[in-house]
Enzyme design. Sequence first.
Site, PDB file in Angstrom:
ATOM      1  N   GLU A 175     -35.640   1.106  52.901  1.00 42.66           N
ATOM      2  CA  GLU A 175     -36.161   2.423  52.530  1.00 42.66           C
ATOM      3  C   GLU A 175     -36.292   3.323  53.751  1.00 42.66           C
ATOM      4  O   GLU A 175     -36.339   2.870  54.882  1.00 42.66           O
ATOM      5  CB  GLU A 175     -37.522   2.307  51.830  1.00 42.66           C
ATOM      6  CG  GLU A 175     -38.480   1.282  52.397  1.00 42.66           C
ATOM      7  CD  GLU A 175     -38.929   1.533  53.812  1.00 42.66           C
ATOM      8  OE1 GLU A 175     -39.165   2.708  54.164  1.00 42.66           O
ATOM      9  OE2 GLU A 175     -39.058   0.564  54.578  1.00 42.66           O
ATOM     10  N   GLU A 318     -36.766  -0.001  56.767  1.00 45.84           N
ATOM     11  CA  GLU A 318     -35.306   0.151  56.699  1.00 45.84           C
ATOM     12  C   GLU A 318     -34.597  -1.032  56.055  1.00 45.84           C
ATOM     13  O   GLU A 318     -33.448  -0.936  55.656  1.00 45.84           O
ATOM     14  CB  GLU A 318     -34.682   0.351  58.100  1.00 45.84           C
ATOM     15  CG  GLU A 318     -35.210   1.527  58.879  1.00 45.84           C
ATOM     16  CD  GLU A 318     -34.585   1.624  60.268  1.00 45.84           C
ATOM     17  OE1 GLU A 318     -33.676   0.816  60.579  1.00 45.84           O
ATOM     18  OE2 GLU A 318     -34.998   2.501  61.045  1.00 45.84           O
TER      19      GLU A 318
END
Length: 355
Positions: A175, A318
């Site tokens: 994300e 991430e």
Amino acid sequence: MSQVIMQQIGEIRGLDQEAIQRAKLHISNLTVPPGSLGKLETMAIQLAGITGKVKPFFDRREVIIMAGDHGVCEEGVSAFPQEVTPQMVHNFLAGGAAVNVLARGAGAEVVCVDIGVNSEISHPDLLSRKIRYGTANMAQGPAMTYEEAIQSILIGVKVVEDAVKRDVQLFITGEMGIGNTTASSAVSCALTNISVKDAVGRGTGIDDARLLHKISVVEQALKVNAPNPLDPIDVLAKVGGLEIGGLVGVILGSAVHGCPVIIDGFISSAAALLAKAIHPTSADYMIVSHASHEQGHRLLLQELGLRPVLELDLRVGEGTGGVLCLHLVDAACRIINEMATFESAGISGESEDQK
């Protein structure tokens, strides 16, 4: 609960118990003392249950990075400005972010989805699935509508469906979204008995004064919106994020298609908690990669009832922790695929008087 979502995820099956028993039997005959493989053994058995194969292997794996912005950034909850979100999306697409580096080392593809970035982004490799230009400020009202929350989940389900058609067999959640630890903290508190003070952490590295302010913002958001803990989609709509909803869909979609899904850090775990609330069986398909340095993550994992594989004090997000965990997934698969049994190696097993 949305009938549309339940129609999409109604096919989630429990783990293949026959494959689990066969995997346990095979592992018990490997040339190691019983139980000595620890979490690798547990993972190998879970992967057998997910795939129905005693000796699974995953040649195609994909990190799905959901990117979206948060209106709550208006409250000054982050150390970084909101424009960092689209800048990092470009970094992912250029292959220069931490997750790209680690994914290359683990043989995983990185796919970035714009599900709600608050700016225009154009790139041939970007999956543009924008629902809106960031959420609204949840400290003042709902982050999004109920329908938008449903849409975000369905986008995640569809991204996985399309990847499965390309023979992707395993997924990692990732994300990007400045302000998303604030939303994840609010989601955690709305669904559990975790206190706001315990759930809210430093995110991008805020100081003590801003941490206290962030706590008060989450408290205000929960008070203003009163999310219904019995309706996870209501929680997502009122205090969640578009990228969180997208990850809920990735997790549910992985389970629908019988694929393992590696959960990354705090934000991904908040999405996992929502996914479990929507369909409890989805938790059987989750592998929690690591316990992050974000304050509320351990409490969230306790609520999920899942143990992390790694402990590296990460808080990058991430999908970085998830990609690192891939090496251990590979190790578990190699052990069950390649290790000799006592019989094949001509080695004496456990003696009867020691049993």
